[in-house]
Design an enzyme around this catalytic site. Structure first.
Site, PDB file in Angstrom:
ATOM      1  CB  ALA B  75      -0.945   0.001   1.193  1.00 56.65           C
ATOM      2  CG  ASN B 161      -3.625   3.675  10.295  1.00 57.34           C
ATOM      3  OD1 ASN B 161      -4.118   4.752   9.941  1.00 57.34           O
ATOM      4  ND2 ASN B 161      -2.430   3.595  10.826  1.00 57.34           N
ATOM      5  CD  GLN B 189      -5.660  -1.056   8.810  1.00 51.62           C
ATOM      6  OE1 GLN B 189      -6.246  -2.083   9.192  1.00 51.62           O
ATOM      7  NE2 GLN B 189      -4.355  -0.903   8.983  1.00 51.62           N
ATOM      8  CG  HIS B 211       1.041  -7.022   5.282  1.00 51.64           C
ATOM      9  ND1 HIS B 211       1.115  -6.669   6.602  1.00 51.64           N
ATOM     10  CD2 HIS B 211       1.245  -5.893   4.581  1.00 51.64           C
ATOM     11  CE1 HIS B 211       1.372  -5.368   6.688  1.00 51.64           C
ATOM     12  NE2 HIS B 211       1.460  -4.875   5.479  1.00 51.64           N
ATOM     13  CB  THR B 250      10.690  -9.114 -12.769  1.00 49.06           C
ATOM     14  OG1 THR B 250      11.614  -8.898 -13.837  1.00 49.06           O
ATOM     15  CG2 THR B 250      10.162 -10.538 -12.838  1.00 49.06           C
ATOM     16  CB  CYS B 336       6.779   6.070  25.725  1.00 49.72           C
ATOM     17  SG  CYS B 336       7.846   6.601  27.044  1.00 49.72           S
TER      18      CYS B 336
END
Lengths: 141, 412
Positions: B75, B161, B189, B211, B250, B336
């Site tokens: 993405a 997200n 998402q 993924h 490719t 943090c």
């Protein structure tokens, strides 16, 4: 991130958690010094309270902490080290000693600085309450 | 039923590859290893066939034509190609000049949208970053108010997200079509979880990632509208001219086949999965808000992804909360762990105070998340928050009626 075993140990079994009373009660007690340092928006607030006996020795110390595991461990360790020390001995605790003891990584050094600031603030608060000249040397941020 | 630890509740970060996807991918490494660009032997033809099957599977999930799908590495690349590619193609003035065109996006977009926009600003384009409402919503009216004569591109994510808020995508798309402005949406998402039809929803350019939808990492796609209106892009990566010249290099055949299979599975399972995950999300939210005080669920109450919840726990710091729940994999709104000490810019853009932004968890469920796991996680979170509140000076102050926002803190 990976924490050292000592940080995890202090985090899981923090020493000396608590206070000697409500904020209002503490303000009126001359045998108690309070250090409140950090800021919620930075993700760290430490409150350190010391109880000083007649001979000027820190007989007890308590903390509360809003912060990451390293901040909690640093303040927990600070209370352990303060107990039984004189005020001057307390002031001699340096953040680098905390870094070393807890094996803090560079991004967590600020937690140790905060703990040193809390110690200094608590001792100075006690001194101010009791008319002793406070140590004005504070950390530059 | 025994629970296997650790529990994975970070599906908005990435997902486990579905075993059926892995099964489809494996032969592409060994038997069907050809280069789809090899036009003169059967190895190439077979690989090309596999890629074209995947292209149709992706297109079907979006209601698009196969020719409208460009395979990318994910993405981030799709966003870069869409935003820079459209800006360069529709620029009103040549490189080196200012006033090259106006782009509208939002402050709480992913960095893979914000950073290309920032680059375009340096290259003479103007960018408006819309400030979301407190619930994270970007509406058609907000985009309309920011439109200018020289607006060439609008890029608004379909669902956020971090908080899962679903923006008014079909409405914003309709507005863009009325004004002849190209409309891009980062649907990373959204796609695969919610029904998508690029024609009904008026989308011109859409980014997706493998993924996040139980496919492999390192593969994604960009939908590029070919009709009504035809959208053209300037290629960013140049070379052998693959993907109709829009993305040289490719083709990642195993990844593409995996993405195709993942899309096919999502299309089949989406409806059941959505209902099931929404029930789990409501369950965890209810459990946590019943057990604890000063808890805030971030994002829009209704217009929100079914599988994701972002909860702020007052007076508790996010990283220590993660530490206390370390057998549960989640995300924290607190940064943090980085050197910056800055909490999530997404939560900040909603006007959520830094203290609550530091105190937030993102819990995102997926295809294999069970009710038992969610229950276990909720119990652990509740226990951890209670433990940390016992440690928190801020919670004491709250209980003593002290307003912590009125204290003069020394920021360090």
């Amino acid at each position: 991130m990976a924490y050292s075993d000592k940080v995890i140990e202090h985090y899981e079994r923090p020493r000396n958690v608590g206070t000697f009373g409500t904020q209002k009660e503490i303000k009126e007690r001359r045998d108690i010094g309070v250090g409140l340092v950090g800021a919620p928006e930075c993700g760290d607030v430490m409150q350190l309270q010391i109880k000083v006996d007649d001979s000027g020795r820190i007989e007890d110390a308590k903390f509360k902490c809003f912060g990451c595991g390293s901040a909690i461990a640093s303040s927990s360790l600070a209370t352990e080290w303060l107990k039984g020390k004189t005020l001057d001995e307390g002031l001699s605790i340096k953040n680098t000693q905390i870094v070393e003891e807890l094996s803090l990584p560079p991004v967590k050094i600020h937690c140790s600085v905060l703990a040193e600031d809390a110690i200094r603030a608590a001792i100075n608060d006690y001194k101010t309450k009791n008319g002793i000249t406070a140590d004005t040397k504070a950390h530059a941020h | 039923m025994t629970i296997k630890l650790p529990i994975y509740l970070d599906h908005a970060a990435t997902t486990r590859t579905d075993p059926r996807v892995v099964e489809a991918v494996l032969p592409m490494f060994t038997e069907n290893f050809g280069n789809p660009g090899s036009r003169n032997h059967s190895f190439g033809w077979r690989a090309e066939e596999a890629v074209e099957t995947a292209r149709r599977q992706v297109a079907d999930l979006l209601g698009a034509e196969p020719k409208e799908i460009v395979f990318t590495s994910g993405a981030t690349e799709s966003n870069n190609l869409a935003i820079k590619g459209a800006a360069y193609m529709y620029a009103k003035k040549p490189a080196g000049e200012t006033g090259r065109g106006h782009i509208i996006t939002a402050m709480h977009e992913h960095k893979a949208v914000l950073d290309p926009c920032k680059r375009l600003q340096k290259e003479g384009f103007d960018v408006t970053y819309l400030q979301p409402q407190r619930d994270g919503l970007i509406t058609r009216a907000m985009v309309e108010a920011a439109m200018r004569e020289d607006t060439i591109l609008v890029s608004i994510m379909w669902a956020n997200n971090e908080i899962g808020t679903i923006n008014e995508i079909p409405e914003i798309g309709a507005l863009c079509h009325e004004r002849n402005v190209v409309f891009h949406t980062d649907a990373t998402q959204w796609v695969g979880k919610m029904p998508t039809d690029v024609n009904r929803d008026n989308v011109d350019l859409l980014s997706l990632s493998g993924h996040k939808i139980y496919g492999p990492k390192g593969v994604g796609a960009l939908y590029v509208r070919r009709r009504r209106p035809r959208v053209r892009l300037t290629a960013i990566q140049e070379g052998g001219g693959q993907e109709r010249g829009l993305r040289s290099g490719t083709l990642n055949v195993p990844g593409i086949v995996g993405l195709g299979k993942a899309c096919e599975l999502c299309a089949q399972e989406m409806d059941n999965e959505r209902d099931r995950l929404l029930a789990l999300r409501k369950h965890i939210e209810e459990k946590v808000t019943t057990a604890l005080d000063v808890v805030q669920i971030n994002g829009h109450p209704d217009k929100r992804l079914p599988h994701l919840t972002n909860i702020s726990f007052g007076f508790v710091e996010g990283e220590s909360l993660m530490m206390a729940t370390k057998e549960i994999a989640m995300s924290s709104g607190s940064a943090c762990t980085s050197a910056s000490l800055e909490p999530s810019y997404v939560l900040k853009s909603l006007g959520i105070g830094d203290d609550l932004a530091h105190s937030s968890l993102r819990i995102s469920m997926g295809r294999w998340t069970t009710k038992e796991e969610v229950d276990y996680a909720a119990d652990k979170i509740i226990e951890a928050v209670r433990k940390l509140r016992d440690l928190s000076p801020l919670y004491d102050m709250h209980n003593e009626g002290i307003d912590i926002t009125k204290i003069e803190w020394q920021a360090h």
